[in-house]
Design a protein around this motif. Sequence first.
Motif, PDB file in Angstrom:
ATOM      1  N   ILE A  50      40.328  42.784  42.016  1.00 43.61           N
ATOM      2  CA  ILE A  50      39.285  41.768  42.188  1.00 43.61           C
ATOM      3  C   ILE A  50      37.937  42.483  42.274  1.00 43.61           C
ATOM      4  O   ILE A  50      37.689  43.271  43.188  1.00 43.61           O
ATOM      5  CB  ILE A  50      39.498  40.930  43.456  1.00 43.61           C
ATOM      6  CG1 ILE A  50      40.874  40.258  43.445  1.00 43.61           C
ATOM      7  CG2 ILE A  50      38.394  39.878  43.598  1.00 43.61           C
ATOM      8  CD1 ILE A  50      41.205  39.502  44.732  1.00 43.61           C
ATOM      9  N   PHE A  51      37.062  42.191  41.315  1.00 43.29           N
ATOM     10  CA  PHE A  51      35.680  42.662  41.333  1.00 43.29           C
ATOM     11  C   PHE A  51      34.823  41.512  41.876  1.00 43.29           C
ATOM     12  O   PHE A  51      34.868  40.403  41.344  1.00 43.29           O
ATOM     13  CB  PHE A  51      35.208  43.037  39.926  1.00 43.29           C
ATOM     14  CG  PHE A  51      35.885  44.250  39.351  1.00 43.29           C
ATOM     15  CD1 PHE A  51      35.238  45.474  39.336  1.00 43.29           C
ATOM     16  CD2 PHE A  51      37.166  44.159  38.819  1.00 43.29           C
ATOM     17  CE1 PHE A  51      35.866  46.598  38.790  1.00 43.29           C
ATOM     18  CE2 PHE A  51      37.794  45.277  38.271  1.00 43.29           C
ATOM     19  CZ  PHE A  51      37.143  46.496  38.263  1.00 43.29           C
ATOM     20  N   SER A  52      34.064  41.788  42.907  1.00 40.32           N
ATOM     21  CA  SER A  52      33.344  40.713  43.581  1.00 40.32           C
ATOM     22  C   SER A  52      31.835  40.870  43.468  1.00 40.32           C
ATOM     23  O   SER A  52      31.299  41.986  43.502  1.00 40.32           O
ATOM     24  CB  SER A  52      33.739  40.681  45.063  1.00 40.32           C
ATOM     25  OG  SER A  52      32.935  39.764  45.776  1.00 40.32           O
ATOM     26  N   ILE A  53      31.178  39.737  43.357  1.00 37.26           N
ATOM     27  CA  ILE A  53      29.716  39.659  43.428  1.00 37.26           C
ATOM     28  C   ILE A  53      29.371  38.893  44.704  1.00 37.26           C
ATOM     29  O   ILE A  53      29.781  37.741  44.877  1.00 37.26           O
ATOM     30  CB  ILE A  53      29.141  38.910  42.209  1.00 37.26           C
ATOM     31  CG1 ILE A  53      29.435  39.686  40.921  1.00 37.26           C
ATOM     32  CG2 ILE A  53      27.645  38.662  42.370  1.00 37.26           C
ATOM     33  CD1 ILE A  53      29.125  38.902  39.661  1.00 37.26           C
ATOM     34  N   ASP A  54      28.659  39.545  45.618  1.00 30.79           N
ATOM     35  CA  ASP A  54      28.227  38.885  46.862  1.00 30.79           C
ATOM     36  C   ASP A  54      29.429  38.354  47.649  1.00 30.79           C
ATOM     37  O   ASP A  54      29.442  37.219  48.093  1.00 30.79           O
ATOM     38  CB  ASP A  54      27.250  37.753  46.547  1.00 30.79           C
ATOM     39  CG  ASP A  54      26.511  37.243  47.781  1.00 30.79           C
ATOM     40  OD1 ASP A  54      26.345  38.014  48.724  1.00 30.79           O
ATOM     41  OD2 ASP A  54      26.114  36.057  47.770  1.00 30.79           O
ATOM     42  N   GLY A  55      30.413  39.216  47.831  1.00 31.14           N
ATOM     43  CA  GLY A  55      31.640  38.786  48.505  1.00 31.14           C
ATOM     44  C   GLY A  55      31.731  39.232  49.946  1.00 31.14           C
ATOM     45  O   GLY A  55      32.799  39.650  50.392  1.00 31.14           O
ATOM     46  N   GLY A  56      30.631  39.170  50.659  1.00 30.63           N
ATOM     47  CA  GLY A  56      30.640  39.586  52.050  1.00 30.63           C
ATOM     48  C   GLY A  56      29.553  40.605  52.317  1.00 30.63           C
ATOM     49  O   GLY A  56      28.805  41.007  51.421  1.00 30.63           O
TER      50      GLY A  56
END
Length: 256
Positions: A50-56
Amino acid sequence: MYTSDFDYDKINTDMQSAITQGTDVIVAGFPDPRQIAPLVTAAESSDIPIFSIDGGVEPNEDFVQDITFDQQQIADLGINALDEALGGLEGKDVMVIGHDPHVGIMTRSNIAVDELEAAGATIAGGEMKQVLNPGTSQEETLKFVTDYLQANPDGLDGIWTGWDHAALGAVQAINESGQDDIYVTGVDALGAAAAEIEKEGPFYASVLQDWSQVVDMTVESVEAYRESGELPAENFVEVEAELIDRTNVATYEPKM
């Protein structure tokens, strides 16, 4: 692409279904890490990154990479701008507008409250105002500020907001009140916010989060993984934000 309008039951179900259909990579746009456990479990069981943008706002092993903005810096830039606009924060009444369901906004808003109080300001109304729905945040903030000014005509000096739609509602309320000595800061530097800053009225500054840059960085990471099979070396990347105010708004080109 799957969207959910913050319905995490739906997004978890949709993504679990997508995983069973042969997904290789998940790119998550501002997922709330507190609410995606089913999605994470399904991805891990199928060995899908999982590649996240603005995930915490802190490192999270659920993501092979999360790229976001430095919440401390965002809060500081807005606080410093208010300090400048008001000629100091000591003894000033400042309203703070937040939205706790969004982890980033929650984090920077709470930092703002702490820093304002440490600088000698009073939080208007005794505590942060909480917007219920980002989609109606401009209208909700308009009501917050209008009601407060009606009850306290001389009791407000500044407003720190966690994002620009809320800031625009605050600016509208101030303009409608006829007061000209209350200043507002926002976050995102939307085109509408930049237009208000350029008027040199209540909207004093906004903090640019260049999400186009973050998306480009994420795509580069996914492409590198596709080509090499190697995961990113860093799983948490904080990007610096930029203050847009009266000194640079004339040359600023809005990203959103």
